[in-house]
Design a protein around this motif. Structure first.
Motif, mmCIF file in Angstrom:
data_model
loop_
_atom_site.group_PDB
_atom_site.id
_atom_site.type_symbol
_atom_site.label_atom_id
_atom_site.label_comp_id
_atom_site.label_asym_id
_atom_site.label_seq_id
_atom_site.Cartn_x
_atom_site.Cartn_y
_atom_site.Cartn_z
ATOM 1 N N GLU A 75 0.818 -1.219 0.000
ATOM 2 C CA GLU A 75 0.000 0.000 0.000
ATOM 3 C C GLU A 75 0.853 1.271 0.000
ATOM 4 N N ASP A 78 3.571 2.905 -5.421
ATOM 5 C CA ASP A 78 2.884 3.060 -6.702
ATOM 6 C C ASP A 78 3.913 2.887 -7.808
ATOM 7 N N ARG A 101 -1.988 -0.437 -8.401
ATOM 8 C CA ARG A 101 -0.951 0.571 -8.135
ATOM 9 C C ARG A 101 -0.263 1.031 -9.410
#
Length: 376
Positions: A75, A78, A101
């Motif tokens: 999380e 990206d 992502r």
């Protein structure tokens, strides 16, 4: 004439010794006398992974799987892949990924890696940028090891270690030898302050230190760390952050890539002339010794050969030096005609040394003829 030949002989010899032995020895001694350890910290910043690719369809699926396997909270990551004028199915392959992502940028016209990186970075949100190439496989802990170095406030960028695999031929073994030699220099530079370059296959930096690359930049993996150092931050080496690549097995396969990379050093000076100014470049001595003088090395070897040939009858030392250079050239020729000879350790080293310097000489001509080096 004899006086000029003497100057050419000793001047060339001293500079060559400095480039390939003296400078590494200075860095090695400094690393032991005045080491500067990095205060690594276990922290987990947000990270943006940036990849520029041209016709990399065959690598994309494996690369994305490799990035998903990184030992880092997903999380906090990206990923941006910028496709630079791809004629294969790179864009479609990347967009088939279900990773939320991932952002895929499709640039139909080739502009070069620098332009793609600039556009990709603008879309990122991470505090840290991880730069990597499409082809190389990363170790699971690579990202965590890199950012641990950035936990030290004095560090602005950190490079990983590139390993060679599938080293089959004598030429590839020679290239691998010189790459190991290069990594020893980088480790010593890092231990005493900063490296002058990182491997484009794997490096991380603070996003706040990134400034857009000049259009057409070839060696972002040198310009970026030099800019970081100019902002007062260290550029260090992390051997536990690993990437794997396969070397060229024959000189012909290595030629185009190496000439482009070496020509990029000439371009670098053109794009960033401040690198040549000692009071503006805090790594001036390292940059000149590690990068620029290597570009001059092939011409120094030619000058040394001509000078020792001219002085052949003046002293046995000159005759011995000339015969040694001639024997090395003969060994290269024999290794080319009889591949079995090329697997002998001295032959591997001499052949790789010969071709790397041949490519450096050709790089100057390539840069003079072609300023579109960025079209990889």
């Amino acid at each position: 004439m004899t006086h000029l030949a003497w100057l050419a002989c000793w001047g060339s010899a001293l500079l060559l010794v400095h480039v390939f032995a003296g400078y590494p020895a200075i860095m090695w001694l400094l690393a032991r006398v005045r080491p500067r350890p990095v205060a690594k910290q276990a922290w987990l910043p947000t990270v943006s992974i940036v990849i520029a690719v041209h016709d990399g369809e065959r690598y994309i699926r494996n690369k994305l799987a490799n990035l998903q396997a990184l030992d880092y909270p997903p999380e906090l990551i990206d990923i941006v892949i910028a496709c630079d004028g791809c004629h294969d199915h790179s864009v479609a392959t990347a967009r088939r990924s279900t990773d939320p992502r991932l952002t895929v940028l499709d640039f139909p016209n080739r502009r070069g890696k620098a332009a793609c990186v600039n556009d990709a970075v603008r879309l990122t949100r991470g505090d840290v940028l991880l730069m990597t190439d499409i082809r190389q496989r990363l170790s699971p802990g690579a990202l965590k090891e890199l950012v641990a170095n950035l936990g030290d406030p004095s560090v602005g960028a950190v490079g990983g270690e590139l390993h060679m695999e599938n080293v089959r031929t004598g030429f590839a073994q020679g290239v691998d030898f010189y790459w190991r030699y290069e990594k020893l220099i980088r480790q010593a530079e890092s231990s005493t302050g900063s490296m002058v370059g990182v491997s484009g296959a794997l490096y991380a930096m603070r996003r706040s230190l990134f400034t857009p690359l000049p259009p057409g930049t070839v060696l972002d993996d040198v310009l970026v760390p030099m800019r970081v150092a100019a902002q007062g931050k260290r550029v260090v080496f992390e051997p536990r952050a690993m990437a794997w690549d396969e070397p060229s097995q024959e000189p012909e396969a290595e030629r185009r890539r190496k000439i482009r990379t070496l020509a990029g050093n000439f371009q670098l000076v053109q794009l960033a002339p401040w690198l040549l100014v000692p009071w503006r470049n805090p790594l001036w001595f390292r940059f000149v010794s590690h990068k620029l003088l290597r570009l001059v090395a092939p011409w120094l070897i030619v000058a040394l050969t001509l000078a020792t040939g001219y002085l052949f009858n003046h002293h046995p030392m000159y005759a011995l030096a000339f015969c040694g250079l001639a024997a090395a050239a003969l060994l290269v020729g024999v290794a080319r005609m009889r591949p079995g000879v090329g697997t002998w350790l001295p032959a591997r080293i001499v052949v790789a040394f010969f071709y790397l310097n041949l490519f450096a000489a050709q790089a100057l001509l390539a840069f003079a003829r072609n300023r579109r080096l960025h079209l990889w």
